[in-house]
Design an enzyme around this catalytic site. Structure first.
Site, PDB file in Angstrom:
ATOM      1  N   SER A 168       0.796  -1.225   0.000  1.00 38.63           N
ATOM      2  CA  SER A 168       0.000   0.000   0.000  1.00 38.63           C
ATOM      3  C   SER A 168       0.833   1.281   0.000  1.00 38.63           C
ATOM      4  O   SER A 168       0.332   2.338  -0.342  1.00 38.63           O
ATOM      5  CB  SER A 168      -0.976   0.018   1.175  1.00 38.63           C
ATOM      6  OG  SER A 168      -0.296   0.251   2.383  1.00 38.63           O
ATOM      7  N   LYS A 181       0.928   5.253   6.494  1.00 35.01           N
ATOM      8  CA  LYS A 181       0.225   6.041   5.467  1.00 35.01           C
ATOM      9  C   LYS A 181       0.849   7.423   5.363  1.00 35.01           C
ATOM     10  O   LYS A 181       1.575   7.874   6.241  1.00 35.01           O
ATOM     11  CB  LYS A 181      -1.263   6.192   5.812  1.00 35.01           C
ATOM     12  CG  LYS A 181      -2.006   4.882   5.967  1.00 35.01           C
ATOM     13  CD  LYS A 181      -2.069   4.103   4.680  1.00 35.01           C
ATOM     14  CE  LYS A 181      -2.646   2.717   4.908  1.00 35.01           C
ATOM     15  NZ  LYS A 181      -2.396   1.828   3.800  1.00 35.01           N
TER      16      LYS A 181
END
Length: 173
Positions: free
Chosen positions: A40, A80
């Protein structure tokens, strides 16, 4: 002679204990290590790389747009990138990020295909919260879908370095 040997061993034991306690303190309160599982954050951080997170990064400063952070969300850890800051309105239309209606160039984008995302309607970020996205937006679990807004209290720290494999060692941007 026996007294000197046992005294010497006691000193060595104390030194080892102190070193262990210092390492434990650093590990718990200053830096932590984590292995990345998944794609990701590719291409910035790859699957199975190890990173160091700085837990003190935000003790005196606020998280900034573009920072890559480690997040604790419902007992799970995520890595993230911060895209939106508290009280901002963000929107993505035709791959263009708008912050408070102004186009924003995502200078950290290195692979246009990974950063493709569907349009995101105007979204107001609450106070003390952040909007985060994975760099590989096609497959990332982030604020668009599973994580929602991230409270500052859920940010563990800023990801600072890729440390393993050694050939990949670098500062994280």
């Amino acid at each position: 002679m026996k007294v000197k040997v046992s005294t010497h061993l006691t000193k060595i034991g104390k030194i080892i204990l102190i070193i262990f306690l210092i390492i434990l303190f650093i590990r718990l309160f200053i830096f932590s290590f984590a292995q990345i599982i998944g794609e990701s954050m590719a291409p910035t951080i790859q699957n199975e790389q190890w990173i160091i997170t700085n837990h003190l990064a935000y003790s005196l400063n606020e998280p900034e747009r573009g920072d890559i952070v480690t997040i604790d969300y419902n007992g799970e850890r995520y890595i993230k990138r911060i895209i939106g800051l508290p009280n901002e309105t963000i929107e993505i239309t035709d791959q263009q990020l708008y912050i408070d209606g102004i186009p924003y160039e995502q200078v950290f984008i290195t692979d246009r295909n990974s950063f493709w995302t569907h349009d995101i309607p105007k979204t107001e970020i609450p106070n003390h919260s952040y909007y985060v996205l994975g760099d590989n937006r096609r497959i990332s679990k982030d604020s668009r879908n599973a994580l929602g807004f991230i409270a500052k209290s859920n940010i563990i720290g800023r990801a600072e370095f890729i440390i393993y494999p050694f050939s990949d060692w670098q500062v994280i941007y």
